[in-house]
Design a protein around this motif. Structure first.
Motif, PDB file in Angstrom:
ATOM      1  N   ALA A 251      35.468  30.443  56.021  1.00  0.00           N
ATOM      2  CA  ALA A 251      35.239  29.187  55.307  1.00  0.00           C
ATOM      3  C   ALA A 251      36.554  28.487  54.992  1.00  0.00           C
ATOM      4  O   ALA A 251      36.690  27.265  55.161  1.00  0.00           O
ATOM      5  N   ARG A 252      37.539  29.249  54.518  1.00  0.00           N
ATOM      6  CA  ARG A 252      38.839  28.643  54.221  1.00  0.00           C
ATOM      7  C   ARG A 252      39.465  28.027  55.466  1.00  0.00           C
ATOM      8  O   ARG A 252      40.058  26.952  55.416  1.00  0.00           O
ATOM      9  N   ALA A 253      39.312  28.740  56.594  1.00  0.00           N
ATOM     10  CA  ALA A 253      39.845  28.210  57.845  1.00  0.00           C
ATOM     11  C   ALA A 253      39.151  26.907  58.250  1.00  0.00           C
ATOM     12  O   ALA A 253      39.789  25.955  58.698  1.00  0.00           O
ATOM     13  N   ALA A 254      37.830  26.893  58.042  1.00  0.00           N
ATOM     14  CA  ALA A 254      37.064  25.690  58.385  1.00  0.00           C
ATOM     15  C   ALA A 254      37.437  24.525  57.489  1.00  0.00           C
ATOM     16  O   ALA A 254      37.589  23.388  57.951  1.00  0.00           O
ATOM     17  N   PHE A 255      37.594  24.776  56.208  1.00  0.00           N
ATOM     18  CA  PHE A 255      37.913  23.707  55.268  1.00  0.00           C
ATOM     19  C   PHE A 255      39.341  23.179  55.474  1.00  0.00           C
ATOM     20  O   PHE A 255      39.650  22.042  55.104  1.00  0.00           O
ATOM     21  N   ALA A 256      40.196  24.018  56.055  1.00  0.00           N
ATOM     22  CA  ALA A 256      41.587  23.626  56.261  1.00  0.00           C
ATOM     23  C   ALA A 256      41.791  22.788  57.524  1.00  0.00           C
ATOM     24  O   ALA A 256      42.869  22.242  57.731  1.00  0.00           O
ATOM     25  N   GLU A 257      40.767  22.701  58.351  1.00  0.00           N
ATOM     26  CA  GLU A 257      40.906  21.954  59.617  1.00  0.00           C
ATOM     27  C   GLU A 257      40.979  20.444  59.360  1.00  0.00           C
ATOM     28  O   GLU A 257      40.361  19.932  58.444  1.00  0.00           O
TER      29      GLU A 257
END
Length: 249
Positions: free
Chosen positions: A243-249
């Motif tokens: 989720a953090r990776a997705a939100f950081a995109e």
């Protein structure tokens, strides 16, 4: 052979049953697909998955509904972490255990800590509670009696005196009708072997990060290895990282 009998037969000292604890019907199906021989819940995982605290923070109706749903979706024996049985007194405890057995579960963990309080139930009190649980759940139900001796004490205080106190409880619990003996928090292999050698019941070890290997605890005489809340914590960590990776995109 019934599921009760097949589950009990899986408890072999030196060749332990491995339970990778689940929290709902979906995770139970994954465990079955991965090769589990039986399915076990962990109360902390179930509570967290429902957004509440452990220590019977999950309403009993929800706990029973979750257990029934798990039983419905797998072909394996299912054992439920039922904490303190959602009651202190014997008669309501027996009724709650009967309700759990009615879900189709073949066993449960049943702990001797005072849920929501401090310390543990005295041996005579807990023995009476185990006898009541047996009356409610039926003769074949696998009652895995948990002692909190080691969870409630720092690991550096675990010693022969505490091991002998656990052994005393194992004998009392066996006489009261327990099927297994669970010693979460005990990771000292010499003390674990001492408990296994003296216990009249098959002993359950809880694995955790940094704990001795499955091979080592099997050699100590353990008959069952469970993983408690740690599978769910791993799943949540993977979800959060993605989720953090997705939100950081």
């Amino acid at each position: 052979m019934s599921k009760f009998e097949s589950f009990a037969a899986l408890h072999l000292p030196g060749k332990p049953l491995v339970l990778f604890n689940v929290w709902d019907a979906g995770s139970a199906k994954v465990a079955e697909r991965a090769g589990a021989k039986a399915v076990a819940t962990g109360s902390a995982s179930v509570a967290t998955a429902h957004g509440v605290d452990d220590a019977e923070g999950l309403p009993i109706a929800l706990a029973l509904a979750n257990a029934e749903r798990i039983v419905q979706v797998v072909d394996l024996p299912v054992t439920i972490d039922f904490e303190g049985g959602y009651a202190v007194e014997e008669e309501p405890l027996a009724r709650n255990m009967a309700a759990l057995a009615a879900t189709g579960a073949i066993g449960c963990n049943f702990e001797d800590q005072v849920v929501g309080g401090e310390g543990m139930h005295a041996i005579p009190v807990q023995a009476g509670r185990i006898a009541a649980a047996r009356r409610g759940a039926g003769a074949d139900f696998f009652l895995n009696a948990r002692t909190d001796i080691f969870l409630q004490a720092r690991p550096d205080t675990h010693d022969a005196t505490k091991a002998d106190a656990a052994i005393e409880r194992a004998h009392a619990y066996a006489e009261a009708g327990a099927s297994g003996f669970f010693v979460p928090g005990l990771a000292d292999l010499a003390l674990l072997a001492r408990v296994c050698a003296a216990s009249p019941l098959p002993v359950n070890f809880m694995a955790f990060p940094g704990a001795p290997s499955a091979k080592a605890v099997a050699e100590a005489g353990v008959a069952r290895i469970s993983h408690g809340p740690f599978p769910h914590l791993l799943a949540l960590k993977a979800f959060e990282d993605a989720a953090r990776a997705a939100f950081a995109e």
